[in-house]
Write an enzyme that holds these catalytic residues in place. Structure first.
Site, PDB file in Angstrom:
ATOM      1  N   ASP A  89      -2.829  -1.018  10.027  1.00  0.00           N
ATOM      2  CA  ASP A  89      -2.989  -1.120   8.573  1.00  0.00           C
ATOM      3  C   ASP A  89      -3.591  -2.449   8.129  1.00  0.00           C
ATOM      4  OD1 ASP A  89      -1.974   1.402   8.084  1.00  0.00           O
ATOM      5  OD2 ASP A  89       0.069   0.699   7.701  1.00  0.00           O
ATOM      6  N   LYS A 114       0.849  -1.191   0.000  1.00  0.00           N
ATOM      7  CA  LYS A 114       0.000   0.000   0.000  1.00  0.00           C
ATOM      8  C   LYS A 114       0.882   1.237   0.000  1.00  0.00           C
ATOM      9  CE  LYS A 114       0.705   1.410   4.451  1.00  0.00           C
ATOM     10  NZ  LYS A 114       1.225   2.729   4.867  1.00  0.00           N
TER      11      LYS A 114
END
Length: 292
Positions: free
Chosen positions: A136, A9
């Protein structure tokens, strides 16, 4: 046996809002999954417990590793004590550089074990388990797409992926730990506070408008410790990037390019200029079809 690819990401924008009573920082961030993948293989085995292996020899292979902890948390959740699982990780996502590699591995283990054992845990429950491992992990469970994250990163609002583009990701050799970076941020602050809500509204629209909203409130503090962050970002802009920003708590930076040829030329130049550093092309990864 089950094989999975889990994407990295990037934080297109990240703003630090306040320090919470529990010591964590309240943030807003827009995250986008990108086409740099780790590969996981999960195998049932007769020997009891979790066995973890990695292509990176310096990674811990015990409870210090998020993938290991994710497996233990999954089996605790389903109430299975007599289990044996082997997890092999082929690492391509840089470690500890703000690209969510550890969180992606943990997410992949949770999703993979849920399928392998037919446990039927909901995405909501997997996200709750994932949050105990890292902020996350809930985003990484989406396995693609983009999202606005608030709180410590756990409150997710799915967004359209950023427009078609080519990304160049570059990582300095030096790193900075997340706790150290936040302490430095608390000391020096920043004038750079990207408008994450505005970026969220632009996602899926004009690439130039998306690029114009990218930014990272932590980048100034990180560059004080790792000056190469600012240098690499400047070089990417000079090579034609619409914007160049540090991702997460760094030290990796990414440039957004509207033309693939320009991005490839920038990648080749960065590799010559910074031999031994991680430099890679990437592109946005959409969420799998049928998943909201």
């Amino acid at each position: 046996m089950l094989r999975l690819r889990v994407p990295a990401k990037l934080n297109l924008a990240l703003d630090v809002l306040s320090l919470r009573p529990d010591g964590y920082h309240e943030i807003q961030t827009v995250m986008q999954a990108v086409s740099i993948y780790d590969e996981l293989v999960l195998r049932r085995r007769s020997e009891r417990g979790v066995t973890l292996s990695s292509t990176l020899p310096f990674l811990p292979l015990d409870a210090r590793n998020l993938a290991y902890r994710a497996a233990v948390a999954f089996f605790e959740e389903i109430g299975l004590s007599d289990y044996g699982i082997e997890i092999s990780m082929k690492k391509h996502i840089p470690v500890g550089e703000g690209m969510g590699g550890g969180s992606a591995n943990a997410a992949g283990v949770l999703l993979g074990l849920n399928r392998l054992y037919g446990a039927g845990l909901s995405m909501q429950r997997l996200s709750e388990i994932g949050l105990t491992l890292g902020a996350d992990v809930p985003f990484c469970l989406l396995m693609g797409g983009a999202a606005l994250a608030c709180g410590i990163g756990e409150r997710l609002t799915p967004l359209p992926s950023m427009p078609h583009c080519t990304l160049v990701v570059a990582k300095p050799r030096a790193s900075i730990s997340t706790p150290v970076l936040y302490r430095k941020y608390d000391e020096c602050g920043t004038k750079n506070h990207p408008d994450c809500m505005a970026l969220a509204r632009e996602m899926g629209g004009s690439l130039r408008r998306v690029a114009g909203r990218c930014g990272n409130a932590l980048e100034q503090a990180a560059s004080l410790s790792v000056p190469m962050i600012a240098k690499m970002a400047q070089e990417l802009r000079q090579k034609g990037a619409l914007c160049a920003v540090m991702t997460g708590s760094g030290s990796a930076v990414f440039g957004v390019f509207s033309h693939n040829g320009t991005a490839r030329a920038a990648t080749a130049w960065m590799r010559r200029e910074h031999p031994g550093c991680f430099v890679s092309l990437a592109s946005p990864v959409d969420r799998p079809a049928g998943e909201g």
